[in-house]
Design a protein around this motif. Structure first.
Motif, short mmCIF file in Angstrom:
data_model
loop_
_atom_site.label_atom_id
_atom_site.label_comp_id
_atom_site.label_asym_id
_atom_site.label_seq_id
_atom_site.Cartn_x
_atom_site.Cartn_y
_atom_site.Cartn_z
N ARG A 142 0.76 -0.96 -0.09
CA ARG A 142 0.04 -0.18 0.02
C ARG A 142 0.83 1.18 -0.04
N ALA A 143 0.60 2.33 -0.84
CA ALA A 143 1.24 3.69 -0.68
C ALA A 143 0.33 4.59 -0.90
N PHE A 144 0.26 5.49 -0.27
CA PHE A 144 -0.90 6.66 -0.42
C PHE A 144 -2.29 6.21 -0.91
N GLY A 145 -2.63 4.98 -0.09
CA GLY A 145 -4.24 4.70 -0.42
C GLY A 145 -4.14 3.65 -1.79
N PHE A 146 -2.97 3.74 -2.52
CA PHE A 146 -3.03 2.83 -3.59
C PHE A 146 -2.37 1.42 -3.28
N ALA A 147 -3.00 0.32 -3.91
CA ALA A 147 -2.58 -1.08 -3.87
C ALA A 147 -1.40 -1.09 -4.90
N VAL A 148 -0.11 -1.31 -4.79
CA VAL A 148 0.96 -1.29 -5.94
C VAL A 148 1.45 -2.49 -6.04
N PRO A 149 1.27 -3.18 -7.27
CA PRO A 149 1.75 -4.67 -7.31
C PRO A 149 3.14 -4.89 -7.13
N VAL A 150 3.60 -5.94 -6.38
CA VAL A 150 4.98 -6.30 -5.98
C VAL A 150 5.24 -7.78 -6.47
N THR A 151 6.48 -7.98 -6.86
CA THR A 151 6.71 -9.56 -6.39
C THR A 151 7.28 -9.65 -5.27
N GLU A 152 7.76 -10.96 -4.64
CA GLU A 152 8.10 -11.03 -3.39
C GLU A 152 9.77 -11.07 -3.47
N PRO A 153 10.35 -10.37 -2.63
CA PRO A 153 11.78 -10.32 -2.58
C PRO A 153 12.44 -11.81 -2.18
N ASP A 154 13.68 -12.00 -2.84
CA ASP A 154 14.15 -13.25 -2.64
C ASP A 154 14.74 -13.39 -1.19
N TRP A 155 13.95 -14.11 -0.31
CA TRP A 155 14.88 -14.54 0.98
C TRP A 155 14.35 -16.02 1.43
N PHE A 156 15.10 -16.23 2.56
CA PHE A 156 15.01 -17.59 3.07
C PHE A 156 13.67 -17.78 3.90
N THR A 157 12.63 -18.80 3.46
CA THR A 157 11.47 -18.92 4.26
C THR A 157 11.44 -20.61 4.64
N GLY A 158 12.51 -21.20 4.66
CA GLY A 158 12.24 -22.61 5.15
C GLY A 158 12.04 -22.75 6.63
N GLY A 159 11.04 -23.52 6.69
CA GLY A 159 10.96 -23.96 8.39
C GLY A 159 9.78 -22.97 9.24
N SER A 160 10.35 -21.64 8.87
CA SER A 160 9.61 -20.52 9.70
C SER A 160 8.44 -19.90 8.86
N HIS A 161 8.32 -19.68 7.56
CA HIS A 161 7.37 -19.07 7.02
C HIS A 161 7.40 -19.37 5.34
N GLY A 162 7.37 -20.56 5.43
CA GLY A 162 7.43 -21.09 3.80
C GLY A 162 6.30 -21.75 3.26
N VAL A 163 5.16 -22.11 4.01
CA VAL A 163 4.22 -23.27 3.79
C VAL A 163 3.33 -22.12 2.69
N LEU A 164 2.98 -22.74 1.46
CA LEU A 164 2.02 -22.26 0.64
C LEU A 164 0.75 -23.18 0.89
N SER A 165 -0.46 -22.55 0.93
CA SER A 165 -1.58 -23.23 1.14
C SER A 165 -2.87 -22.50 0.64
N THR A 166 -4.17 -23.14 0.62
CA THR A 166 -5.28 -22.62 0.28
C THR A 166 -6.13 -22.50 1.21
N ALA A 167 -7.28 -21.76 1.16
CA ALA A 167 -8.56 -21.68 2.02
C ALA A 167 -9.08 -23.32 2.32
#
Length: 485
Positions: free
Chosen positions: A223-248
């Motif tokens: 979000r920037a000044f009320g606008f939603a700006v598309p971004v890609t996720e930066p390259d960082w390590f996610t294993g074990g702590s925050h790396g799960v992809l799932s669905t509702a």
């Protein structure tokens, strides 16, 4: 007579109006109203009650324009920690890990720069009391590993913020080490272990874990000044702590499993995962931060997530397509749903980041106004110069926005409870504050240039005037001498 009485009673009972059932919570209505009011582009929601699924659905769209559905795979970020904890507890139930084992019993290569690290136990990793912390090891600012083994290896340079077991510090490497223990003890990659021992038994067939954000991940927003700006996720390590992809859909099954383990874990181990140690409010990937709730939220730079368990049996998960910011869209929406299912009427409010950006927009206009006034009155300001020393001191306040901009990553660590990041990461988290400081710095630079020019101009002009006056005096004297001669 008795028969007549029974007939009349039957007629009366047959015509009686049954008690009205409690109305089902209008999950769809509330979520759509939240998206409309806040400008949140998209979200996926799962609501359960006991063993029943009340609602699973997707709303809005991702940054590529694709609709969000109940089967859209999205990052659940730090909700992953509760799943890593389940994996560790499975191995503990099998007698292959003791929660009070020192980590080095299972990972001999686990060595910190601080020798006290040898006293860190498996339990301390899960309840985040190992003593490791961002203040001692700024994880996000450092070069990122690419494997769980590498994540453990790089901790050789890590210090400790506190004695092991003494104090809670939220720190992703705790769960990276825990996942590596699972990998080593089970003898298989962590992703494979979760697939076969957790996701498979629970029917979470669309879920997986990654060590880095995949290239084909649906893009999210900042979000920037009320606008939603598309971004890609930066390259960082996610294993074990925050790396799960799932669905509702899958996360509805995960919520149901929190009742009794659903065969993936024993009810006693589930209770252990949900119960903080006395005097603390963080268990194993779940927290008791709010009265009457078990919860945890998650944050990537482009997505957020939240999960809540309520004492009346309701479970809620929200995945949102906006990233880490002053507040968490998924958590705000989940809290509203928690109030809704408990019979409340949650009010809709703008995210704190949106409100803050409006304030920053006002500060940008103020910076522009002050810059215009500073340029217009530069000569008047210069007239009070009193020498270059005082001028320099009076110009120093103009350097303040630039100094704040330079040291912004360190200052932001105070806002985010010690979490330290890079300048580029702050651009994802709060682009509005970077834009304001950059604009204010530019305005201040323009004022400094105008004032310095005015001082230089004022310094040289009196010399020219003095030269002209001297010439006039000499000429006047010469004229007098000629007239007298």
């Amino acid at each position: 007579m008795t028969r007549l009485f029974l007939v009349l009673a039957a007629l009366l009972l047959g015509t009686a109006t049954p008690a009205a059932a409690a109305p089902a919570p209008d999950v769809d209505g509330y979520v759509r109203a939240y998206l409309d009011h806040t400008g949140l582009p998209g979200a996926a929601v799962a609501v359960t009650h006991g063993g029943d699924v009340v609602r699973v659905a997707g709303y809005g769209h991702d940054a590529a324009g694709a609709p969000i559905t109940a089967s859209t795979r999205l990052p659940i970020a730090s909700l992953s920690k509760s799943m890593t904890a389940f994996a560790v507890l499975q191995l503990a139930e099998a007698g292959r890990i003791g929660l009070d084992d020192p980590v080095t019993r299972h990972l001999p290569e686990f060595r910190l720069a601080d020798p006290r690290g040898a006293r860190i136990t498996v339990r301390m990793l899960l309840d985040q009391t190992s003593g490791m912390a961002d203040s001692a090891f700024p994880d996000l600012k450092l070069p990122q590993p690419h494997t769980l083994a590498g994540a453990v290896e790089r901790l050789r340079d890590a210090g400790l913020a506190d004695e092991p077991g003494a104090k809670f510090h939220y720190h992703n490497p705790n769960y990276e080490v825990a996942a590596r223990i699972v990998e080593v003890v089970a003898g298989q990659p962590f992703a494979e272990y979760l697939r076969t021992r957790l996701f498979g038994p629970l029917g979470m067939t669309s879920s997986s874990t990654v060590e880095e954000p995949p290239a084909d991940l649906s893009p999210g927003y900042v979000r920037a000044f009320g606008f939603a700006v598309p971004v890609t996720e930066p390259d960082w390590f996610t294993g074990g702590s925050h790396g799960v992809l799932s669905t509702a859909d899958d996360l509805a099954r995960w919520l149901v499993a929190q009742r009794d383990g659903s065969g993936a874990l024993s009810p006693s181990s589930v209770a252990l995962a949900h119960t903080p140690a006395p005097g603390r409010d963080y268990a194993f990937g779940w927290g008791t931060y709010r009265p009457g709730q078990l919860s945890h939220n998650g944050e990537w730079f482009s997505h957020t997530a939240a999960q809540i368990l309520l004492p009346d049996g309701y479970g809620i998960v929200v995945l949102a397509t906006t990233g880490l910011a002053l507040d968490n869209d998924a958590d705000t929406l989940a809290q509203g749903l928690a109030a809704l299912v408990q019979g409340g009427s949650p009010e809709l409010a703008l995210p704190a980041g949106v409100v803050a950006d409006r304030v920053l927009a006002g500060l940008m206009l103020l910076s522009l106004l002050l810059a215009v006034l500073g340029v217009v009155h530069a000569r008047r300001w210069a007239a009070r110069r009193g020498g270059w020393g005082p001028v320099t001191l009076r110009l120093l306040p103009c350097l303040l926005p630039g100094l704040v901009l330079v040291f912004l990553p360190d200052l932001m660590s105070v806002v985010f409870a010690g979490r330290q990041g890079t300048f580029g990461q702050i651009l994802h988290v709060w682009p509005g504050v970077v834009a304001w400081l950059g604009f204010a710095t530019l305005c201040a630079l323009v004022v400094v240039i105008a004032r310095v020019r005015a001082v230089v101009s004022g310094t040289t002009r009196p010399r020219r005037e003095e030269s002209g006056e001297t010439t006039g005096v000499v000429a006047w004297g010469s004229a007098n001498r000629r007239s007298g001669s």
